[in-house]
Each structure stands twice: as C-alpha cells, then as structure tokens.
Motif scaffolding. Structure first.
Motif, PDB file in Angstrom:
ATOM      1  N   HIS A 210      -7.507  -2.697   5.285  1.00  0.00           N
ATOM      2  CA  HIS A 210      -6.504  -2.002   4.485  1.00  0.00           C
ATOM      3  C   HIS A 210      -7.052  -1.736   3.086  1.00  0.00           C
ATOM      4  O   HIS A 210      -7.847  -2.526   2.544  1.00  0.00           O
ATOM      5  CB  HIS A 210      -5.223  -2.827   4.413  1.00  0.00           C
ATOM      6  CG  HIS A 210      -4.546  -2.982   5.743  1.00  0.00           C
ATOM      7  ND1 HIS A 210      -3.566  -2.141   6.196  1.00  0.00           N
ATOM      8  CD2 HIS A 210      -4.755  -3.890   6.745  1.00  0.00           C
ATOM      9  CE1 HIS A 210      -3.162  -2.509   7.390  1.00  0.00           C
ATOM     10  NE2 HIS A 210      -3.884  -3.572   7.763  1.00  0.00           N
TER      11      HIS A 210
ATOM     12  N   GLN B  13       0.824  -1.221   0.000  1.00  0.00           N
ATOM     13  CA  GLN B  13       0.000   0.000   0.000  1.00  0.00           C
ATOM     14  C   GLN B  13       0.857   1.271   0.000  1.00  0.00           C
ATOM     15  O   GLN B  13       0.400   2.318  -0.437  1.00  0.00           O
ATOM     16  CB  GLN B  13      -0.945   0.006   1.207  1.00  0.00           C
ATOM     17  CG  GLN B  13      -2.149  -0.915   1.089  1.00  0.00           C
ATOM     18  CD  GLN B  13      -1.802  -2.360   1.388  1.00  0.00           C
ATOM     19  OE1 GLN B  13      -0.680  -2.662   1.776  1.00  0.00           O
ATOM     20  NE2 GLN B  13      -2.766  -3.264   1.180  1.00  0.00           N
TER      21      GLN B  13
ATOM     22  N   THR C  17      -4.329   1.889   8.037  1.00  0.00           N
ATOM     23  CA  THR C  17      -5.581   1.231   7.660  1.00  0.00           C
ATOM     24  C   THR C  17      -6.518   2.257   7.074  1.00  0.00           C
ATOM     25  O   THR C  17      -6.278   3.471   7.140  1.00  0.00           O
ATOM     26  CB  THR C  17      -6.229   0.593   8.895  1.00  0.00           C
ATOM     27  OG1 THR C  17      -6.529   1.639   9.843  1.00  0.00           O
ATOM     28  CG2 THR C  17      -5.299  -0.430   9.550  1.00  0.00           C
ATOM     29  N   LYS C  18      -7.646   1.756   6.528  1.00  0.00           N
ATOM     30  CA  LYS C  18      -8.634   2.675   5.931  1.00  0.00           C
ATOM     31  C   LYS C  18      -9.211   3.602   6.989  1.00  0.00           C
ATOM     32  O   LYS C  18      -9.453   4.784   6.733  1.00  0.00           O
ATOM     33  CB  LYS C  18      -9.745   1.872   5.253  1.00  0.00           C
ATOM     34  CG  LYS C  18      -9.277   1.164   3.985  1.00  0.00           C
ATOM     35  CD  LYS C  18     -10.432   0.522   3.231  1.00  0.00           C
ATOM     36  CE  LYS C  18     -10.967  -0.691   3.959  1.00  0.00           C
ATOM     37  NZ  LYS C  18     -11.996  -1.394   3.156  1.00  0.00           N
TER      38      LYS C  18
ATOM     39  N   PRO D  69       0.020  -6.525   4.620  1.00  0.00           N
ATOM     40  CA  PRO D  69      -0.064  -5.720   5.851  1.00  0.00           C
ATOM     41  C   PRO D  69       0.618  -6.392   7.041  1.00  0.00           C
ATOM     42  O   PRO D  69       1.056  -5.722   7.970  1.00  0.00           O
ATOM     43  CB  PRO D  69      -1.564  -5.584   6.055  1.00  0.00           C
ATOM     44  CG  PRO D  69      -2.138  -5.640   4.681  1.00  0.00           C
ATOM     45  CD  PRO D  69      -1.296  -6.639   3.955  1.00  0.00           C
TER      46      PRO D  69
ATOM     47  N   TYR E 253      -7.431  -9.027   4.659  1.00  0.00           N
ATOM     48  CA  TYR E 253      -7.056  -7.763   5.300  1.00  0.00           C
ATOM     49  C   TYR E 253      -8.055  -6.674   4.887  1.00  0.00           C
ATOM     50  O   TYR E 253      -7.724  -5.728   4.164  1.00  0.00           O
ATOM     51  CB  TYR E 253      -5.636  -7.347   4.889  1.00  0.00           C
ATOM     52  CG  TYR E 253      -4.570  -8.367   5.260  1.00  0.00           C
ATOM     53  CD1 TYR E 253      -4.086  -8.458   6.562  1.00  0.00           C
ATOM     54  CD2 TYR E 253      -4.062  -9.239   4.292  1.00  0.00           C
ATOM     55  CE1 TYR E 253      -3.116  -9.396   6.892  1.00  0.00           C
ATOM     56  CE2 TYR E 253      -3.085 -10.172   4.619  1.00  0.00           C
ATOM     57  CZ  TYR E 253      -2.633 -10.245   5.919  1.00  0.00           C
ATOM     58  OH  TYR E 253      -1.681 -11.167   6.245  1.00  0.00           O
TER      59      TYR E 253
END
Length: 776
Positions: free
Chosen positions: A754, A698, A769-770, A721, A751
C-alpha cells in the motif's frame, strides 16, 4: 383502694370492666374502653365530678381519645369537670399544656435504686422487625446470673417478647432460683404465683413490658433491663399489622428501674452503655402514630368530629391512616360518604369490639345465629393461644370444650357479645354499601342468604362454614385463594403463607407481615367456598374488561374478567375489544417497558441517530427523538400498533415537513459521505459528541480540511489497510503535518503493498494497493 378504706369492693370503691360492673358510691375504676362508651352515651358524665387518667405515659390510643373527649366536654358542657393526668414518667409539660393545668408532684413511698450499666462485651446487631441478636440474649442471661450472685432478693428481667423470654429462660437452666415467665399469654396460675410473692426460694421473673407499670411483683430487689421493647406497626395499604423491636425509651427505662425500689432499696442492671442513654427516645411512640385507626375514626365520627381536627390531642392522627380508616368504615356502612356516623355505625360503637368485628357480629348473627356469631367474634377478638392452632374452626371447637383460662374468658366475652347483638339487631343497612341511615340512599341487602350457611337455633352451630363466614365478613379484603402449595393471594393483593391450612379458599382472621418480609403469615383462618367469598366481599366483586400487553406473547390480550379484589375468579376472551382500549394498553406497555418493544431495523436506528444529531446541533425545528420525548409523544407517531408499526416510517413522519426543512435532511446529515478516493463511506451518528467517519487512511490523501456535516467537523477514524484504527483526529491538516509520520514509520513495513507517501497532503487518494493503482 377498698382495702385501704377497710371496705369491700362495691361500697365506696367499685369498678367496671367489659362485661362486669360493681359500682362504688364514691370511686369507680374503669377501663378506657368502658369510659369511651359511657362518654358516647352520656357526654355530660352526670354524677361525675372528676376523672383521673392514670398511667397516661403509655399513650394508648383509647386513653388519648378519652382525654380529647373529656377536654371537649369540659370546654362545652361541663366547665366544672376536674381532669387529672397521672404518671410517674410522662411528658408532664405536654399534658399540662393540653389540659391547661398545673403540674403537681406527689412524692409517695419510694426507695433508692442504684443504676449499674452492663453493656455487652462485644458489639451486637441492632434489632430489626422481630429479630433480636442471639448474642444480646446470651448477654442478658449472663447479667441475670451476675445479678443473682451480687444482689439479694428476686430478679425481674425485661425482654421484648415471648420468644426472647423463652430463649433467655433456656439459657438460665440450672440457676439456683425459680424461673417464671410473665407475658400476656401466660397461664393465670403463673401470673398468680408471680403476684403472690415467693417463699424461701429466690425467683427470676422474665417479663415483657406488661410488668413496667401495671403490676408490682413482691420480693423484687433487682431489675435487669434488656433495653428493648415491641411496638405495633400497621401497613395501611395492606391492612396488616406487625410488631417491631425497638430501643426502649428513657421513660420506659425509668419505669422499669422503679420496679426494683417498690419495697426496699434496689439495683437495676441496664444492658447498654451509659453513653447511649442520651440517644434513647424520651418517650415511647404514641399509639395514634403507628396503630390501625379504624376504631378511633368511628369514635370520632360518632362524637361529631369525623377527621378529629377539632379534638385536643397530643399528637394528630396521620392523614394516610385516617384515610384508610375512613375507607374501611365506609365499606361496612359505619359512616356515610362525608364521614358522618350512620345509625348502624353508632350501634357499632356500643358493642365494645373493633368496627370490623361489630360488622361481622351484626351481619353474621342473621345467618348463623347470635350465639354462634358471638362465639366466633370473641375468638377473633382475643386471639387464642398458639396451642389452639391456626385453623379457626378447630380453635372454635377447642374453646367450646376447653377448661383453660382462655376458654373461661372467651365464654364470658361470647355471652356479652350475644347480649349486645340481641340488644342491637342488624338494621338491614347491610355490609359495605357505605350508605347508612344518614346518607339519604336506599341501603343494600345484607349477605343473609348464602346457600351453604343456614340460620339455625342458637344452641347449635350452623356447621363448619360458620367461622369462615364470620371471618370473611370481618375482613373481606383478607379472603384468599390458594395459588400453589400453601401460598395464597388475598383479595387485597397481598400474598400470604399458611403453615397448616391447604383449602382452596380461606377467610383469614389473623395475619401479620413481618417487617422486611415480602409475604404475610396466616395466624388464624377458616376454610370457605367461593360462594361465601363472593357474598361476604360483595363490595370487592367486579367484572371488567382487562386489556393489557402480554410480554410473553408480544401482543395485547383482551379478556372480560370477574375479580374479587385482586383474586381472579373467571375470565373469557373478548373478540372485538374497544380499539381505543387496545391502543391505550399498547401505549402503557411502551411507556412501561420502553422503546425496545418496537421492531427496530438498522435503517430505523440510523435515521433516529441522524435526527438526534440534528436536534443537538441545530435545535428546532429538528425533533427531539430521545427516549423520553418519543415515549411522551407516542400517541402521535405510533402507527398500527407495537407489532405492526414501521418505525422508520413513523420517524420520517416526525420530520419538519411543514417548513420545508425536512428536504434538507440528506444535505445536513447525509447517510454517506464521498471521500477523496471516490468511496461513499457511511457516517456513524451514534456518538453523542460528534459524528464519526471511519475510513482507510489512503483514501483521505490530498484532503486538507476535515469534512463536516451541519457545520460540525467529523471525528475521523483513520484505518489501516486491514481496517484497524491507527489514528483518530478532528483536524486532518494537523495530522498530516505531525502524527502521520509516526504512523507511516510503523505501518509501511507491515503493509508494503500500500502507498505510504512522505507528503500525504499532496498525494493522490486511493482505495487500492500500489500494484492495482499502477495498472489503473
């Protein structure tokens, strides 16, 4: 020959052997050793018209030397001298070329011998060192039994050594024949019984190669040939001999077979397949190629040709063996620094013993008396029977009171040596100066005044220390100190094992090192004390500063050490050793043990990996920091010593500061790289193919081109992640366009917190994370 002419020995036909002389008016039979001494005294051989070298196929060293000297005499002094080399199985063409003579064949009385090949029914292991496969000996015994059943007459069986003779004899128990064992140490009564012939009972004679050509055994009609022989091998570096079991040559096989046809037609059973005949060596190894050449080198030096380069020899002496011989002769004062014989060395050639024993006889007689020295030298010169044990002092006592055949021969030889030393007293040139009368230097004083060994009258031995002193004078490099139990370290550096002696110091008279064995075996030795050891081996005594790396301490130790060869006598610590020697010891340890001796921090390893990458990618001026390059240049970059060197600082000193390139290190090979998420990720330069960047997937969103250092694209390890690798690529654009979809499908359910956008190339990079991303 005297019997054939109807005369007594000493009229037309006579003989001379060591210590016994019965001249003949027309023919004199002599040993090669006697002829060598005569040639040294009288090269012209006045009164001699012809010399016959019999059994020249045996290629004994003395015989080859005699032949070379005789050819030299014929070429320079006696062109009328006739030379004949005689044998039934020799290399006739080789000898003909050497002597510049025709080959003459003489067909005497002979009988046909039928050859029967009798190979073992199953494969046997080949011989190695002294090892002979018991299965072969079992087979040889079976063939002897077969021969006894199938043929008439006595059976002569050839085996490589005494041990094999004993084992085969044990397997022949119960046969309807008398079993006799013939070898160099067999009692005279046994040898006489063999040569006298048998009566009504049949005989099986088990013999070594001594029976090949030196004697005829009456009554023999059958020969069983094991196909093996023993040859000497010398470890010149250690000065130790060993015997090797080898396949007998074709010439030896013919000689052995001929024993069956001396009196009537006979049969030979060969314990190998007929197809193996062609693979056997043509002739046995010449002794000059495998033996100790010390005596040969002294003979050639006394002849005026120290390196034997001007002598006509069938085989030249090996250079390494001659160098070892020259070193030994120089140490005992027999030759000078140029290899020329000294007066002392010339006296040694006339004593009829090995130069080492001649040295012990000359120098030892001045300490313990001529008779005692002669007795001990005679004991060493012809090794006593095993029954005498391995203690030289005890063996000496046994020989003095013994009534066996060996003791009789020993007394005769001791008397001869006593006469020789009285006729040739020590000239004072000492033991081991190497500077004899021809060297133009003042000779050293010989070791005549040891406090524990006093001169005495010849009728009484000095004491129990005399045998040890004589052995030490003969073989100073074999003086040994006990380490543990019955393990000793010789002055030569070789370890040795004793079976019965446990004194702290030994003078080893007889030792061997079996082929493949790490240690020598002590066969005959006498206790000595340290004072005798120091005196007898004065040439090996030295005191020196010993500065070396101690792996156990991880530091250099500095001592002043007194050694007798490899044996350490005493040592004390040096308080202020020479810094240059300390540094040299550290450098030597580093090159020997490797760079692992240094204290490598993580930063030092990382810097080395970065420099190695730049050297691979860009070459000069970036330094080569491979193990080989660093070790080769250690003297330049190693700082205050192995333990105190800051390796990272030392490597920094290797950077190309002079041209300014060093300032670009962080630009060309940065430790860390900032990725799109803003994180600074460490680059791993340990991979020799290309540097590696391990980063969460990411954090690379939105990056189209693969990052590079020094023009080399990084190998990107994209992580989940959880920090586990999910993809490896050197082309991010291709990964986003292709491989990413499969990774997304597999991991977004695992996950879910994420981000897993469908278009990673256009997404915003993140390390969160989101939920955290939305709060941010």
């Amino acid at each position: 020959m005297a019997w054939l002419t109807g005369e007594d020995v000493g009229r037309s036909v006579g003989f001379t052997v060591r210590g016994e002389h019965h001249p003949g008016s027309r023919v004199e039979v002599v040993t090669t050793g006697v002829l060598l001494q005569r040639l040294q005294r009288d090269p012209e051989l006045e009164g001699v018209d012809a010399v016959i070298l019999d059994e020249c196929h045996e290629r004994h060293l003395d015989a080859d030397t005699v032949a070379a000297f005789l050819l030299d005499v014929r070429a320079t002094l006696r062109p009328d001298l006739k030379l004949v080399a005689a044998s039934a199985t020799t290399d006739a063409e080789g000898w003909a070329r050497l002597l510049d003579a025709p080959v003459v064949e003489a067909h005497g009385v002979s009988h046909p011998v039928h050859v029967e090949h009798a190979p073992p029914p199953r494969p046997v292991r080949p011989p190695h060192g002294m090892y002979v496969d018991p299965a072969l000996l079992e087979h040889v015994a079976a063939v002897v039994r077969r021969a006894l059943d199938e043929q008439s007459g006595d059976v002569l069986c050839f085996l490589p050594g005494v041990g094999e003779i004993g084992r085969v004899a044990g397997r022949l128990a119960g046969v309807p024949a008398e079993v006799l064992q013939v070898h160099g140490r067999a009692p005279a009564a046994v040898q006489d019984a063999v040569l006298a012939g048998g009566g009504a009972a049949r005989r099986i004679v088990l013999a070594t190669s001594v029976a090949e050509s030196s004697l005829t055994v009456p009554g023999v009609r059958v020969v069983v040939d094991s196909g093996l022989a023993r040859e000497p091998r010398v470890d010149h570096a250690r000065g130790l001999a060993a015997l090797a079991t080898v396949r007998a040559s074709r010439a030896a096989a013919r000689q052995r077979a001929g024993r069956a046809g001396r009196e009537a037609p006979g049969t030979v059973y060969r314990c190998w397949a007929e197809a193996e005949d062609a693979r056997l060596p043509r002739f046995p190894s010449p002794e000059i190629a495998v033996a100790d050449l010390t005596a040969f080198a002294l003979q050639t030096a006394a002849w005026g040709d120290p390196d034997a380069s001007g002598l006509a020899l069938l085989d030249p002496p090996p250079a390494g063996a001659m160098a070892a011989a020259r070193e030994a002769l120089t140490a005992i004062g027999a030759v000078d620094g140029d290899g020329r014989v000294t007066d002392r060395g010339r006296r040694m050639t006339g004593m009829g013993v090995h130069p080492r024993l001649a040295r012990a006889l000359l120098d030892g007689a001045a300490v313990v008396g001529a008779r005692t020295a002669a007795e001990v030298v005679a004991l060493i010169g012809e090794e006593p029977p095993r029954s005498y044990g391995d203690d030289l002092t005890a063996a000496w006592r046994e020989a003095r009171r013994g009534g066996d055949a060996y003791a009789t021969r020993w007394r005769t030889e001791a008397r001869r040596l006593e006469r020789a030393v009285r006729e040739r007293p020590n000239d004072g040139s000492g033991s081991g100066s190497g500077s004899g009368d021809n060297a133009g230097e003042q000779p050293r004083t010989p070791p005549h005044a040891h406090p524990r060994v006093r001169s005495t009258t010849d009728s009484t031995p000095a004491d129990n220390t005399a045998p040890g002193l004589i052995a030490a004078l003969a073989f100073p490099e074999r003086i040994a100190r006990r380490r543990t139990g019955r393990t000793y370290l010789m002055a030569s550096g070789t370890r040795a094992e004793s079976t019965g002696l446990t004194a702290d110091w030994l003078a080893i008279a007889v030792a061997d090192r079996p082929i493949g064995a790490p240690d020598a075996r002590i066969r005959l030795a006498a206790p000595v004390d340290e004072g005798t050891a120091r005196t007898a081996a004065a040439a090996l005594l030295r005191t020196e500063d010993d500065i070396r790396w101690d792996p156990a301490r991880g530091a250099v130790t500095a001592r002043r050490v007194t050694r007798l060869g490899a044996v350490e006598l005493e040592a004390r610590a040096l308080r202020d050793p020479d810094p240059a020697l300390v540094r040299g010891a550290e450098l030597a340890a580093l090159r020997r043990e490797g760079l692992g001796l240094l204290r490598w921090t993580q930063d030092a390893r990382a810097l080395r990996q970065r420099l190695a990458f730049l050297h691979r990618a860009l070459g000069e001026p970036w330094p080569d920091v491979s193990d080989a390059a660093l070790l080769a240049g250690a003297d330049g970059w190693l700082g205050a010593g192995i333990a105190r060197t800051d390796v990272r600082q030392a490597l920094t000193g290797l950077l190309p500061w002079a041209g300014g390139a060093a300032a670009r290190l962080d630009e060309l090979a940065p430790e860390r790289l900032e990725v799109p998420s803003g994180s600074r990720i460490r680059i791993d330069y340990s991979d020799e193919e290309r540097p590696v960047l391990a980063v969460k997937l990411q954090e690379m969103f939105g990056l189209h081109e693969t990052p590079a250092v020094a023009g080399v694209p990084l190998l990107v390890h994209l992580l989940s992640p959880a920090g586990r690798p999910v993809a490896v690529t050197a082309d991010l654009a291709s990964f986003w366009a292709g491989g990413y979809a499969g990774v997304r499908a597999e991991l977004r359910g695992r996950y879910p917190k994420h981000p897993w956008p469908e278009d990673p190339a256009g997404a915003r990079p993140t390390r969160h994370t989101k939920a955290r991303e939305s709060r941010g």
